[in-house]
Design a protein around this motif. Structure first.
Motif, PDB file in Angstrom:
ATOM      1  N   GLY A  48       0.819  -1.213   0.000  1.00 33.57           N
ATOM      2  CA  GLY A  48       0.000   0.000   0.000  1.00 33.57           C
ATOM      3  C   GLY A  48       0.849   1.256   0.000  1.00 33.57           C
ATOM      4  N   PRO A  49       0.220   2.409   0.245  1.00 33.38           N
ATOM      5  CA  PRO A  49       0.935   3.689   0.253  1.00 33.38           C
ATOM      6  C   PRO A  49       2.107   3.737   1.240  1.00 33.38           C
ATOM      7  N   ASP A  50       1.966   3.083   2.383  1.00 29.00           N
ATOM      8  CA  ASP A  50       3.065   3.070   3.357  1.00 29.00           C
ATOM      9  C   ASP A  50       4.293   2.361   2.796  1.00 29.00           C
ATOM     10  N   TYR A  51       4.060   1.318   2.027  1.00 33.54           N
ATOM     11  CA  TYR A  51       5.163   0.573   1.410  1.00 33.54           C
ATOM     12  C   TYR A  51       5.986   1.492   0.503  1.00 33.54           C
ATOM     13  N   VAL A  52       5.291   2.281  -0.310  1.00 36.58           N
ATOM     14  CA  VAL A  52       5.973   3.185  -1.243  1.00 36.58           C
ATOM     15  C   VAL A  52       6.845   4.179  -0.469  1.00 36.58           C
ATOM     16  N   LYS A  53       6.293   4.749   0.605  1.00 34.91           N
ATOM     17  CA  LYS A  53       7.034   5.734   1.405  1.00 34.91           C
ATOM     18  C   LYS A  53       8.212   5.100   2.149  1.00 34.91           C
ATOM     19  N   GLU A  54       7.968   3.957   2.773  1.00 36.79           N
ATOM     20  CA  GLU A  54       8.979   3.338   3.629  1.00 36.79           C
ATOM     21  C   GLU A  54      10.095   2.642   2.850  1.00 36.79           C
ATOM     22  N   ARG A  55       9.759   2.067   1.702  1.00 36.13           N
ATOM     23  CA  ARG A  55      10.754   1.259   0.984  1.00 36.13           C
ATOM     24  C   ARG A  55      11.192   1.867  -0.348  1.00 36.13           C
ATOM     25  N   ASN A  56      10.590   2.992  -0.700  1.00 37.51           N
ATOM     26  CA  ASN A  56      10.898   3.663  -1.963  1.00 37.51           C
ATOM     27  C   ASN A  56      10.802   2.694  -3.140  1.00 37.51           C
ATOM     28  N   ALA A  57       9.726   1.918  -3.125  1.00 41.92           N
ATOM     29  CA  ALA A  57       9.445   0.965  -4.200  1.00 41.92           C
ATOM     30  C   ALA A  57       7.934   0.920  -4.402  1.00 41.92           C
ATOM     31  N   SER A  58       7.541   0.471  -5.575  1.00 43.17           N
ATOM     32  CA  SER A  58       6.116   0.375  -5.885  1.00 43.17           C
ATOM     33  C   SER A  58       5.939  -0.696  -6.950  1.00 43.17           C
ATOM     34  N   PHE A  59       4.809  -0.672  -7.634  1.00 43.66           N
ATOM     35  CA  PHE A  59       4.595  -1.578  -8.757  1.00 43.66           C
ATOM     36  C   PHE A  59       3.812  -0.844  -9.824  1.00 43.66           C
ATOM     37  N   PHE A  60       4.138  -1.141 -11.068  1.00 47.52           N
ATOM     38  CA  PHE A  60       3.530  -0.484 -12.224  1.00 47.52           C
ATOM     39  C   PHE A  60       2.827  -1.532 -13.080  1.00 47.52           C
ATOM     40  N   SER A  61       1.734  -1.133 -13.699  1.00 45.63           N
ATOM     41  CA  SER A  61       1.031  -2.025 -14.630  1.00 45.63           C
ATOM     42  C   SER A  61       1.839  -2.187 -15.904  1.00 45.63           C
ATOM     43  N   LEU A  62       1.940  -3.430 -16.371  1.00 49.46           N
ATOM     44  CA  LEU A  62       2.609  -3.723 -17.634  1.00 49.46           C
ATOM     45  C   LEU A  62       1.609  -3.981 -18.755  1.00 49.46           C
ATOM     46  N   GLU A  63       0.513  -4.646 -18.391  1.00 48.12           N
ATOM     47  CA  GLU A  63      -0.488  -5.002 -19.405  1.00 48.12           C
ATOM     48  C   GLU A  63      -1.833  -5.180 -18.719  1.00 48.12           C
ATOM     49  N   CYS A  64      -2.872  -4.809 -19.445  1.00 43.78           N
ATOM     50  CA  CYS A  64      -4.233  -4.910 -18.920  1.00 43.78           C
ATOM     51  C   CYS A  64      -5.162  -5.268 -20.070  1.00 43.78           C
ATOM     52  N   HIS A  65      -6.082  -6.169 -19.818  1.00 47.42           N
ATOM     53  CA  HIS A  65      -7.063  -6.567 -20.838  1.00 47.42           C
ATOM     54  C   HIS A  65      -8.438  -6.612 -20.185  1.00 47.42           C
ATOM     55  N   ASN A  66      -9.355  -5.767 -20.656  1.00 44.43           N
ATOM     56  CA  ASN A  66     -10.720  -5.726 -20.128  1.00 44.43           C
ATOM     57  C   ASN A  66     -11.684  -6.422 -21.079  1.00 44.43           C
ATOM     58  N   THR A  67     -12.628  -7.136 -20.505  1.00 43.86           N
ATOM     59  CA  THR A  67     -13.725  -7.727 -21.256  1.00 43.86           C
ATOM     60  C   THR A  67     -15.025  -7.213 -20.641  1.00 43.86           C
ATOM     61  N   TYR A  68     -15.785  -6.456 -21.433  1.00 36.44           N
ATOM     62  CA  TYR A  68     -17.042  -5.853 -20.961  1.00 36.44           C
ATOM     63  C   TYR A  68     -18.177  -6.800 -21.312  1.00 36.44           C
ATOM     64  N   LEU A  69     -18.930  -7.202 -20.291  1.00 39.17           N
ATOM     65  CA  LEU A  69     -19.952  -8.227 -20.480  1.00 39.17           C
ATOM     66  C   LEU A  69     -21.376  -7.717 -20.338  1.00 39.17           C
ATOM     67  N   ARG A  70     -21.562  -6.733 -19.473  1.00 43.05           N
ATOM     68  CA  ARG A  70     -22.913  -6.223 -19.247  1.00 43.05           C
ATOM     69  C   ARG A  70     -22.824  -4.785 -18.772  1.00 43.05           C
ATOM     70  N   GLU A  71     -23.771  -4.001 -19.206  1.00 42.84           N
ATOM     71  CA  GLU A  71     -23.782  -2.560 -18.983  1.00 42.84           C
ATOM     72  C   GLU A  71     -24.116  -2.175 -17.545  1.00 42.84           C
ATOM     73  N   LEU A  72     -23.349  -1.216 -17.037  1.00 47.75           N
ATOM     74  CA  LEU A  72     -23.620  -0.621 -15.725  1.00 47.75           C
ATOM     75  C   LEU A  72     -24.065   0.824 -15.919  1.00 47.75           C
ATOM     76  N   HIS A  73     -24.756   1.362 -14.917  1.00 44.62           N
ATOM     77  CA  HIS A  73     -25.287   2.721 -15.004  1.00 44.62           C
ATOM     78  C   HIS A  73     -24.956   3.512 -13.746  1.00 44.62           C
ATOM     79  N   ALA A  74     -25.143   4.821 -13.808  1.00 43.57           N
ATOM     80  CA  ALA A  74     -24.897   5.706 -12.663  1.00 43.57           C
ATOM     81  C   ALA A  74     -25.652   5.201 -11.441  1.00 43.57           C
TER      82      ALA A  74
END
Length: 161
Positions: A48-74
């Motif tokens: 979490g955020p504490d990890y980033v502050k305390e260890r000066n490390a994080s994680f970044f997204s490399l790839e993402c694939h979305n599949t939309y199956l059904r509509e959502l609304h407000a």
């Protein structure tokens, strides 16, 4: 240390400003909710955020694939399940499923790979042993879950014979 299988965070809501000119939840904002749910899951394993502050490390997204199956609304509330599929010294491969909270149907699936990064060097780096142990424990807790059929889905227009 035991982890829920799958990991389920707090309920999230589709905000009014996320509805597009078609009258439904715009595709870009699915990722906002998936990201918020992912933050909860990764915080549970110490990333979490504490990890980033305390260890000066994080994680970044490399790839993402979305599949939309059904509509959502407000105003729709959603429940997002996060499942770790695999990991190695520097990466985590996981899937998230977004369900309509009240009616239970599946709206969207995202498959993601993230890379651990040393923020001082801006380069990939192995997870620390204590964090790797937690990632592996969550992966083990999720090992027996069914893998959604959207995982590994190839995008393209099928050719007719």
């Amino acid at each position: 240390m035991g982890y829920p299988a799958p990991f389920v965070g707090r309920l999230l809501k589709v905000e009014d400003q996320w509805v597009d000119y078609n009258g439904h939840f715009n595709m870009a904002y699915y990722n906002v909710l998936f990201d918020r749910a992912g933050d909860e899951a990764f915080e549970a394993i110490g990333l979490g955020p504490d990890y980033v502050k305390e260890r000066n490390a994080s994680f970044f997204s490399l790839e993402c694939h979305n599949t939309y199956l059904r509509e959502l609304h407000a105003g729709d509330s959603v429940r997002i399940e996060t499942q770790i599929l695999d990991c190695d010294a520097k990466r985590v491969h996981y899937v998230q499923q977004m369900f309509h909270a009240a009616e239970g149907w599946l709206a969207c699936v995202t498959e993601i790979i993230v890379m651990h990064v040393d923020m001082a060097l801006k380069k990939s780096a192995p997870f620390p042993p204590d964090v790797m142990e937690k990632i592996e424990a969550m992966r083990e807790a999720h090992r027996h879950l069914p893998v959604p059929p959207q995982v590994g889905h190839k995008i393209g227009i099928p050719k007719k014979a």
